[in-house]
Design an enzyme around this catalytic site. Sequence first.
Site, PDB file in Angstrom:
ATOM      1  N   CYS A   1       1.064  -1.169  -0.048  1.00  0.00           N
ATOM      2  CA  CYS A   1      -0.078   0.699  -0.335  1.00  0.00           C
ATOM      3  C   CYS A   1       0.792   1.122  -0.095  1.00  0.00           C
ATOM      4  CB  CYS A   1      -1.295   0.194   1.036  1.00  0.00           C
ATOM      5  SG  CYS A   1       0.052  -0.698   2.659  1.00  0.00           S
TER       6      CYS A   1
ATOM      7  N   HIS B   1      -2.654   6.545   4.456  1.00  0.00           N
ATOM      8  CA  HIS B   1      -1.376   6.450   5.107  1.00  0.00           C
ATOM      9  C   HIS B   1      -0.843   7.627   4.219  1.00  0.00           C
ATOM     10  CE1 HIS B   1      -1.264   2.965   5.696  1.00  0.00           C
ATOM     11  NE2 HIS B   1      -0.922   2.013   4.536  1.00  0.00           N
TER      12      HIS B   1
HETATM   13  N1  LIG Z   1      -4.614  -3.605   4.451  1.00  0.00           N
HETATM   14  C1  LIG Z   1      -3.863  -2.804   4.056  1.00  0.00           C
HETATM   15  O1  LIG Z   1      -4.136  -1.967   4.352  1.00  0.00           O
HETATM   16  C2  LIG Z   1      -3.005  -3.985   3.048  1.00  0.00           C
HETATM   17  C3  LIG Z   1      -2.630  -3.208   1.990  1.00  0.00           C
HETATM   18  C4  LIG Z   1      -2.173  -3.645   0.837  1.00  0.00           C
HETATM   19  C5  LIG Z   1      -1.895  -5.428   1.130  1.00  0.00           C
HETATM   20  N2  LIG Z   1      -3.422  -5.976   1.986  1.00  0.00           N
HETATM   21  C6  LIG Z   1      -2.830  -7.361   2.012  1.00  0.00           C
HETATM   22  O2  LIG Z   1      -3.687  -7.947   1.874  1.00  0.00           O
HETATM   23  C7  LIG Z   1      -4.312  -8.985   2.856  1.00  0.00           C
HETATM   24  C8  LIG Z   1      -5.525  -9.108   3.847  1.00  0.00           C
HETATM   25  O3  LIG Z   1      -5.349  -7.520   4.784  1.00  0.00           O
HETATM   26  P1  LIG Z   1      -6.321  -7.417   5.186  1.00  0.00           P
HETATM   27  O4  LIG Z   1      -6.723  -6.444   6.252  1.00  0.00           O
HETATM   28  O5  LIG Z   1      -7.704  -7.252   4.243  1.00  0.00           O
HETATM   29  O6  LIG Z   1      -6.561  -8.438   6.467  1.00  0.00           O
HETATM   30  P2  LIG Z   1      -7.977  -8.889   7.123  1.00  0.00           P
HETATM   31  O7  LIG Z   1      -8.769  -8.196   7.729  1.00  0.00           O
HETATM   32  O8  LIG Z   1      -7.205  -9.532   8.383  1.00  0.00           O
HETATM   33  O9  LIG Z   1      -8.216 -10.105   6.523  1.00  0.00           O
HETATM   34  C9  LIG Z   1      -7.600 -11.303   6.240  1.00  0.00           C
HETATM   35  C10 LIG Z   1      -8.814 -11.993   4.887  1.00  0.00           C
HETATM   36  O10 LIG Z   1      -8.128 -13.886   5.238  1.00  0.00           O
HETATM   37  C11 LIG Z   1      -8.800 -14.403   5.505  1.00  0.00           C
HETATM   38  N3  LIG Z   1      -8.196 -15.786   5.315  1.00  0.00           N
HETATM   39  C12 LIG Z   1      -7.309 -15.878   6.819  1.00  0.00           C
HETATM   40  N4  LIG Z   1      -5.974 -16.997   6.759  1.00  0.00           N
HETATM   41  C13 LIG Z   1      -7.007 -18.038   5.715  1.00  0.00           C
HETATM   42  C14 LIG Z   1      -6.892 -19.062   5.502  1.00  0.00           C
HETATM   43  N5  LIG Z   1      -5.913 -20.301   5.586  1.00  0.00           N
HETATM   44  N6  LIG Z   1      -7.316 -19.246   3.981  1.00  0.00           N
HETATM   45  C15 LIG Z   1      -8.298 -18.412   2.988  1.00  0.00           C
HETATM   46  N7  LIG Z   1      -8.231 -17.312   3.870  1.00  0.00           N
HETATM   47  C16 LIG Z   1      -7.990 -16.760   5.132  1.00  0.00           C
HETATM   48  C17 LIG Z   1      -9.516 -14.276   7.207  1.00  0.00           C
HETATM   49  O11 LIG Z   1     -10.030 -15.059   6.424  1.00  0.00           O
HETATM   50  P3  LIG Z   1     -11.332 -14.696   7.974  1.00  0.00           P
HETATM   51  O12 LIG Z   1     -12.262 -13.915   8.329  1.00  0.00           O
HETATM   52  O13 LIG Z   1     -12.128 -15.893   7.493  1.00  0.00           O
HETATM   53  O14 LIG Z   1     -10.559 -15.418   8.791  1.00  0.00           O
HETATM   54  C18 LIG Z   1      -9.753 -12.517   6.109  1.00  0.00           C
HETATM   55  O15 LIG Z   1     -11.026 -12.584   5.133  1.00  0.00           O
HETATM   56  C19 LIG Z   1      -2.768  -9.367   3.671  1.00  0.00           C
HETATM   57  O16 LIG Z   1      -1.888  -9.507   2.778  1.00  0.00           O
HETATM   58  C20 LIG Z   1      -2.039  -7.259   3.371  1.00  0.00           C
HETATM   59  O17 LIG Z   1      -1.162  -7.822   3.287  1.00  0.00           O
HETATM   60  C21 LIG Z   1      -3.299  -5.383   3.118  1.00  0.00           C
END
Ligand SMILES: NC(=O)c1ccc[n+]([C@@H]2O[C@H](COP(=O)([O-])OP(=O)(O)OC[C@H]3O[C@@H](n4cnc5c(N)ncnc54)[C@H](OP(=O)(O)O)[C@@H]3O)[C@@H](O)[C@H]2O)c1
Length: 346
Positions: A127, A242
């Site tokens: 991000c 950010h």
């Molecule tokens: N947040 C940001 O600003 C941002 C920016 C760029 C990239 N990202 C990337 O995007 C991803 C998610 O971020 P987020 O902020 O959305 O996180 P989050 O709110 O914690 O959500 C995580 C998601 O992944 C799922 N998950 C976890 N373990 C899993 C598994 N073993 N199999 C299938 N699904 C699984 C979770 O499902 P459950 O609900 O069932 O646990 C949930 O849907 C990360 O890789 C992060 O690095 C985030």
Amino acid sequence: MSEGYRVAVVGATGQVGTLMLALLRERGFPAREIVPFASARSVGRELEDGLVVRGLDEESIQGFDLALFSAGGATSGEWAPRFADASTIVIDNSSRWRMHDEVPLVVSEVNPDALAEHRGIIANPNCSTMQMVVALAPLHREAQIERLVISTYQAVSGTGRRAVDELLDQSHALLHEREIAAPDAYAHQIAFNALPHAGSFAPGEDHTDEERKLIDETRKILGDPSIRVSATCVRVPVLNGHSEAVNVQTRRELSPEHARELLDAAPGVTVLDDPAAAVYPLAIDASGQDDVYVGRIRRDPGHERALDLWIVADNLRKGAALNAVQLGELLDERGLIGSRAARSAA
Ligand SMILES: NC(=O)c1ccc[n+]([C@@H]2O[C@H](COP(=O)([O-])OP(=O)(O)OC[C@H]3O[C@@H](n4cnc5c(N)ncnc54)[C@H](OP(=O)(O)O)[C@@H]3O)[C@@H](O)[C@H]2O)c1
């Protein structure tokens, strides 16, 4: 068969996944079916739009044209290649595949032509890198960036939902003069604090992985490994959006006025730059918006070929979900979806 693509959203219950589902709908992505996937914890859960969450297994992942992943690096490491083997194009939000030579790392406004090189997996940048390169690309094209010195002020939503809850819980407790629970999402209390520790330190490393991503991904996206990058990533008690202070040293001279013109004309960028009237980008204003906002554009008094900028964007939108959906739209416009299935069938 009805028109449109069959799309999987992996991590559909998370912050980024929820937004990807909303954006696919709002922007009218040509999908005939969208299937949400998440961890075993969420299988069977009905989402707001009535879709029911499925679990990942060899059978459930068959028959998709496109899969948008935001479920962390481990899930992407295991499941993105399996989707790709089933002729699905994967757009991955995690860091797992970004620096692989065979995986294009693409920002829709910056290097869309790199999409054509994909071999099944396309990576969405980190991000902080994403919002920065949207603003830097027009300056780089004009004056060739030589060196960047970056300080980030990163929101807790970038860590995931539990970090947002932790900031709110700690703030509430402190305002009510109660003890806070032991920090969980971060090494220290985040409420009313600033942590020079965004990301994690690998053993023996003096930079966090977040800082390394800014350095490596910026060079890959701008296609210039000679750009020197210095980065300090700081987590601040902001819910979403950010902010980044970026010192940009160029090979050719670039005036602040010319930089402002270039940024005014750049797709996906809005210039907000009237500091005397207290007009500059703010995280609370950028949150919920699609654009990258740039202000405080000024000459660095310490270097004749350097400018200082303040760059702000919604890390969940342009920093993750929006760019992923925009890449899907570009693949569709360029006729690149379905071509893998057609190629492997031929
Ligand atoms: N947040 C940001 O600003 C941002 C920016 C760029 C990239 N990202 C990337 O995007 C991803 C998610 O971020 P987020 O902020 O959305 O996180 P989050 O709110 O914690 O959500 C995580 C998601 O992944 C799922 N998950 C976890 N373990 C899993 C598994 N073993 N199999 C299938 N699904 C699984 C979770 O499902 P459950 O609900 O069932 O646990 C949930 O849907 C990360 O890789 C992060 O690095 C985030």
